[in-house]
Design a protein around this motif. Structure first.
Motif, PDB file in Angstrom:
ATOM      1  N   UNK A  14       0.814  -1.210   0.000  1.00  0.00           N
ATOM      2  CA  UNK A  14       0.000   0.000   0.000  1.00  0.00           C
ATOM      3  C   UNK A  14       0.852   1.266   0.000  1.00  0.00           C
ATOM      4  N   UNK A  15       2.025   1.240   0.614  1.00  0.00           N
ATOM      5  CA  UNK A  15       2.944   2.386   0.509  1.00  0.00           C
ATOM      6  C   UNK A  15       3.293   2.609  -0.961  1.00  0.00           C
ATOM      7  N   UNK A  16       3.687   1.537  -1.642  1.00  0.00           N
ATOM      8  CA  UNK A  16       4.041   1.646  -3.058  1.00  0.00           C
ATOM      9  C   UNK A  16       2.838   2.084  -3.887  1.00  0.00           C
ATOM     10  N   UNK A  59      16.371   0.696  -3.162  1.00  0.00           N
ATOM     11  CA  UNK A  59      16.252   1.416  -4.420  1.00  0.00           C
ATOM     12  C   UNK A  59      14.847   1.408  -4.997  1.00  0.00           C
ATOM     13  N   UNK A  60      13.874   1.090  -4.165  1.00  0.00           N
ATOM     14  CA  UNK A  60      12.481   1.027  -4.602  1.00  0.00           C
ATOM     15  C   UNK A  60      11.831   2.409  -4.454  1.00  0.00           C
ATOM     16  N   UNK A  61      12.319   3.179  -3.487  1.00  0.00           N
ATOM     17  CA  UNK A  61      11.899   4.560  -3.263  1.00  0.00           C
ATOM     18  C   UNK A  61      13.130   5.442  -3.223  1.00  0.00           C
ATOM     19  N   UNK A  62      12.934   6.724  -3.495  1.00  0.00           N
ATOM     20  CA  UNK A  62      13.988   7.726  -3.312  1.00  0.00           C
ATOM     21  C   UNK A  62      13.365   8.933  -2.630  1.00  0.00           C
ATOM     22  N   UNK A  63      14.204   9.711  -1.964  1.00  0.00           N
ATOM     23  CA  UNK A  63      13.732  10.968  -1.395  1.00  0.00           C
ATOM     24  C   UNK A  63      13.640  11.953  -2.555  1.00  0.00           C
ATOM     25  N   UNK A  79       8.366   6.860  -5.770  1.00  0.00           N
ATOM     26  CA  UNK A  79       8.594   5.484  -6.203  1.00  0.00           C
ATOM     27  C   UNK A  79       9.505   5.501  -7.436  1.00  0.00           C
ATOM     28  N   UNK A  80      10.425   4.555  -7.505  1.00  0.00           N
ATOM     29  CA  UNK A  80      11.325   4.445  -8.656  1.00  0.00           C
ATOM     30  C   UNK A  80      10.724   3.493  -9.691  1.00  0.00           C
ATOM     31  N   UNK A  81      11.351   3.423 -10.845  1.00  0.00           N
ATOM     32  CA  UNK A  81      10.899   2.463 -11.866  1.00  0.00           C
ATOM     33  C   UNK A  81      10.924   1.043 -11.309  1.00  0.00           C
ATOM     34  N   UNK A  82      11.959   0.750 -10.512  1.00  0.00           N
ATOM     35  CA  UNK A  82      12.054  -0.574  -9.876  1.00  0.00           C
ATOM     36  C   UNK A  82      10.844  -0.802  -8.966  1.00  0.00           C
ATOM     37  N   UNK A  83      10.457   0.211  -8.225  1.00  0.00           N
ATOM     38  CA  UNK A  83       9.297   0.104  -7.341  1.00  0.00           C
ATOM     39  C   UNK A  83       8.006  -0.104  -8.104  1.00  0.00           C
ATOM     40  N   UNK A  84       7.857   0.598  -9.222  1.00  0.00           N
ATOM     41  CA  UNK A  84       6.663   0.430 -10.062  1.00  0.00           C
ATOM     42  C   UNK A  84       6.589  -1.007 -10.562  1.00  0.00           C
ATOM     43  N   UNK A  85       7.716  -1.537 -11.002  1.00  0.00           N
ATOM     44  CA  UNK A  85       7.758  -2.918 -11.483  1.00  0.00           C
ATOM     45  C   UNK A  85       7.358  -3.891 -10.378  1.00  0.00           C
ATOM     46  N   UNK A  90       3.378  -7.560  -8.025  1.00  0.00           N
ATOM     47  CA  UNK A  90       2.638  -8.043  -6.851  1.00  0.00           C
ATOM     48  C   UNK A  90       1.133  -7.984  -7.113  1.00  0.00           C
ATOM     49  N   UNK A  91       0.660  -6.926  -7.742  1.00  0.00           N
ATOM     50  CA  UNK A  91      -0.764  -6.813  -8.073  1.00  0.00           C
ATOM     51  C   UNK A  91      -1.182  -7.933  -9.022  1.00  0.00           C
ATOM     52  N   UNK A  92      -0.352  -8.225  -9.994  1.00  0.00           N
ATOM     53  CA  UNK A  92      -0.639  -9.312 -10.943  1.00  0.00           C
ATOM     54  C   UNK A  92      -0.668 -10.648 -10.229  1.00  0.00           C
ATOM     55  N   UNK A  93       0.294 -10.880  -9.339  1.00  0.00           N
ATOM     56  CA  UNK A  93       0.344 -12.126  -8.575  1.00  0.00           C
ATOM     57  C   UNK A  93      -0.916 -12.303  -7.740  1.00  0.00           C
TER      58      UNK A  93
END
Length: 108
Positions: A14-16, A59-63, A79-85, A90-93
């Motif tokens: 939910x944070x992401x 590296x999933x979030x940055x300030x 959120x970084x591109x890595x975080x979006x991925x 996770x949503x797909x799973x």
């Protein structure tokens, strides 16, 4: 829920999720999580900041930026591109897992 590197805890998810809409500071993240879950998920401040630290270290979030409000530093996280991925995977799973149950209910 089993722990694999591709999965995230519910509070992390939910944070992401709320950060997909743009950078937010800690209090705003908590408020948005409560809003999007209609109060079902309410992470504590301590839990939130532990999650933010962990996801930033991975590296999933940055300030995104910092500002001072009433003498206190307010950090905005993005959120970084890595975080979006990660959050999309996770949503797909979860969707695929839900279909297994929902399809069985439709057959009953």
């Amino acid at each position: 829920m089993p722990r694999r590197s591709s999965e995230v805890s519910e509070p992390m998810y939910f944070v992401l999720t709320v950060l997909l809409d743009g950078p937010l500071h800690g209090h705003a993240i908590l408020k948005r999580i409560v809003e999007v879950t209609t109060g079902r998920v309410r992470p504590t401040v301590g839990t939130l900041y532990a999650i933010l630290e962990r996801l930033t270290a991975r590296g999933v979030l940055v300030v995104d930026r910092e500002e001072t409000v009433n003498g206190r530093v307010r950090r905005y996280f993005r959120i970084t591109d890595k975080g979006v991925t990660i959050v999309r995977a996770e949503a797909t799973r979860m969707k695929e897992a839900a279909v297994l149950v929902l399809d069985r209910e439709a057959l009953a």
